[in-house]
Design a protein around this motif. Structure first.
Motif, PDB file in Angstrom:
ATOM      1  N   VAL A 174      -2.417  -3.596  -8.230  1.00  0.00           N
ATOM      2  CA  VAL A 174      -1.656  -4.750  -8.705  1.00  0.00           C
ATOM      3  C   VAL A 174      -0.215  -4.293  -8.910  1.00  0.00           C
ATOM      4  CG1 VAL A 174      -1.374  -6.489 -10.501  1.00  0.00           C
ATOM      5  CG2 VAL A 174      -3.666  -5.696  -9.896  1.00  0.00           C
ATOM      6  N   PRO A 175       0.693  -4.646  -8.009  1.00  0.00           N
ATOM      7  CA  PRO A 175       2.089  -4.253  -8.207  1.00  0.00           C
ATOM      8  C   PRO A 175       2.620  -4.827  -9.520  1.00  0.00           C
ATOM      9  CG  PRO A 175       1.749  -5.056  -5.971  1.00  0.00           C
ATOM     10  CD  PRO A 175       0.503  -5.386  -6.746  1.00  0.00           C
ATOM     11  N   SER A 176       3.456  -4.055 -10.197  1.00  0.00           N
ATOM     12  CA  SER A 176       4.091  -4.584 -11.395  1.00  0.00           C
ATOM     13  C   SER A 176       4.958  -5.774 -11.006  1.00  0.00           C
ATOM     14  CB  SER A 176       4.934  -3.503 -12.084  1.00  0.00           C
ATOM     15  OG  SER A 176       5.855  -2.937 -11.173  1.00  0.00           O
ATOM     16  N   PHE A 177       5.173  -6.685 -11.947  1.00  0.00           N
ATOM     17  CA  PHE A 177       5.895  -7.914 -11.644  1.00  0.00           C
ATOM     18  C   PHE A 177       7.335  -7.604 -11.287  1.00  0.00           C
ATOM     19  CE2 PHE A 177       8.195 -11.835 -12.575  1.00  0.00           C
ATOM     20  CZ  PHE A 177       7.405 -12.760 -11.911  1.00  0.00           C
ATOM     21  N   GLY A 178       7.860  -8.261 -10.256  1.00  0.00           N
ATOM     22  CA  GLY A 178       9.227  -8.030  -9.830  1.00  0.00           C
ATOM     23  C   GLY A 178       9.870  -9.296  -9.307  1.00  0.00           C
ATOM     24  N   PRO A 179      11.120  -9.188  -8.852  1.00  0.00           N
ATOM     25  CA  PRO A 179      11.866 -10.362  -8.394  1.00  0.00           C
ATOM     26  C   PRO A 179      11.332 -10.965  -7.098  1.00  0.00           C
ATOM     27  CG  PRO A 179      13.093  -8.349  -7.959  1.00  0.00           C
ATOM     28  CD  PRO A 179      11.929  -7.968  -8.820  1.00  0.00           C
ATOM     29  N   GLU A 180      10.571 -10.179  -6.346  1.00  0.00           N
ATOM     30  CA  GLU A 180      10.011 -10.677  -5.094  1.00  0.00           C
ATOM     31  C   GLU A 180       8.492 -10.536  -5.132  1.00  0.00           C
ATOM     32  OE1 GLU A 180      11.830  -8.780  -1.799  1.00  0.00           O
ATOM     33  OE2 GLU A 180      13.859  -9.364  -2.354  1.00  0.00           O
ATOM     34  N   VAL A 217      -7.123   2.921 -12.050  1.00  0.00           N
ATOM     35  CA  VAL A 217      -7.568   1.705 -12.740  1.00  0.00           C
ATOM     36  C   VAL A 217      -6.721   1.477 -13.990  1.00  0.00           C
ATOM     37  CG1 VAL A 217      -9.464   0.688 -14.079  1.00  0.00           C
ATOM     38  CG2 VAL A 217      -9.927   1.728 -11.854  1.00  0.00           C
ATOM     39  N   ILE A 218      -6.476   2.556 -14.739  1.00  0.00           N
ATOM     40  CA  ILE A 218      -5.658   2.443 -15.948  1.00  0.00           C
ATOM     41  C   ILE A 218      -4.234   2.029 -15.601  1.00  0.00           C
ATOM     42  CG2 ILE A 218      -4.688   3.728 -17.888  1.00  0.00           C
ATOM     43  CD1 ILE A 218      -7.212   5.504 -17.805  1.00  0.00           C
ATOM     44  N   ALA A 219      -3.674   2.645 -14.553  1.00  0.00           N
ATOM     45  CA  ALA A 219      -2.305   2.330 -14.144  1.00  0.00           C
ATOM     46  C   ALA A 219      -2.165   0.876 -13.692  1.00  0.00           C
ATOM     47  CB  ALA A 219      -1.874   3.266 -13.019  1.00  0.00           C
ATOM     48  N   GLN A 220      -3.169   0.381 -12.969  1.00  0.00           N
ATOM     49  CA  GLN A 220      -3.090  -1.007 -12.487  1.00  0.00           C
ATOM     50  C   GLN A 220      -3.254  -2.006 -13.626  1.00  0.00           C
ATOM     51  OE1 GLN A 220      -1.796  -1.135  -9.604  1.00  0.00           O
ATOM     52  NE2 GLN A 220      -2.154   1.071  -9.380  1.00  0.00           N
ATOM     53  N   LEU A 221      -4.019  -1.651 -14.642  1.00  0.00           N
ATOM     54  CA  LEU A 221      -4.102  -2.508 -15.830  1.00  0.00           C
ATOM     55  C   LEU A 221      -2.734  -2.581 -16.502  1.00  0.00           C
ATOM     56  CD1 LEU A 221      -7.516  -1.363 -17.350  1.00  0.00           C
ATOM     57  CD2 LEU A 221      -6.991  -3.663 -16.525  1.00  0.00           C
ATOM     58  N   ASN A 222      -2.042  -1.445 -16.552  1.00  0.00           N
ATOM     59  CA  ASN A 222      -0.688  -1.437 -17.127  1.00  0.00           C
ATOM     60  C   ASN A 222       0.260  -2.288 -16.286  1.00  0.00           C
ATOM     61  OD1 ASN A 222      -1.440   0.244 -19.242  1.00  0.00           O
ATOM     62  ND2 ASN A 222      -0.932   2.112 -18.121  1.00  0.00           N
TER      63      ASN A 222
END
Length: 214
Positions: A67-73, A153-158
């Motif tokens: 899950v990519p972190s939220f961004g402008p695109e 898994v932990i990183a994608q939850l973050n």
């Protein structure tokens, strides 16, 4: 391909008629209770593993259950997360990694991905997990890969928590996040204990003893 076509024809002739009422209800609406984010690996089938019916799960599958972190695109994953939380009002999101994950193995073993530039760029969303995993001792390659699967898994939850729709639903107490790792060989699942940051058998995880709606 002929096997796939034959499978659909068998579904149409044998399975669909016996489940006609279910599909009639699903024809005009859906009310899934959970968003399930898993790897595209052919050995990991969310509906089979969780024994859910059509309409029960809203599913995202991609290489490495990322899950990519939220961004402008925002891309397709971000849009799907937002739709699941804001429009479908799912109450739970599960990020599920799995054993022998090719994507995580490539990261853990520093495999050359020059011939797959899209994959190489995609897996950079696991950089935080890679750095943490590399800083820990591992007895062998399998342990290193297993560690990478769990750290991812932990990183994608973050990463998931950076999405505005997710952050809002969490703040309002309307959403729960879960991290799982599925073992293909044994059929078992370990779940992340958010308090200890350790993975424990799902059967003994607090969520397994929590009644629905509690």
């Amino acid at each position: 391909m002929q096997d796939i076509i034959a499978g659909f024809l068998r579904f149409q002739a044998e399975v669909f008629p016996s489940r006609k009422q279910l599909f009639k209800e699903l024809a005009t609406s859906q009310t899934p209770k959970a968003l399930f984010i898993s790897c595209s690996d052919s050995r990991m089938v969310p509906e089979l593993v969780t024994q859910r019916e059509p309409g029960d799960l809203f599913v995202i599958r991609n290489a490495g259950n990322i899950v990519p972190s939220f961004g402008p695109e925002p891309g397709g994953v971000s849009a799907t997360v937002e739709f699941a939380v804001s429009a479908l009002k799912v109450s739970d999101i599960v990020i599920c990694g799995h054993s022998d994950c090719g994507a995580m193995k490539a990261i853990a073993t520093c495999a050359c991905l020059d011939t797959m530039p899209a994959v190489k760029n995609w897996l950079r969303y696991s950089d935080a997990a890679r750095m943490i995993n590399e800083a820990k001792p591992h007895a062998d390659e399998r342990s290193r890969v297993d560690g990478m699967v769990r750290e991812n898994v932990i990183a994608q939850l973050n990463n998931l928590r950076t999405h505005p729709s997710v952050a809002l639903a969490l703040a309002q107490g309307k959403l729960n996040l879960h991290g799982w790792v599925y073992d293909i060989g044994s059929g078992s699942i370990e779940a992340l204990d958010m308090e200890t940051n350790a993975f424990v058998p799902l059967a003994s995880h607090p969520s397994a003893r929590k009644p629905d709606g509690a």
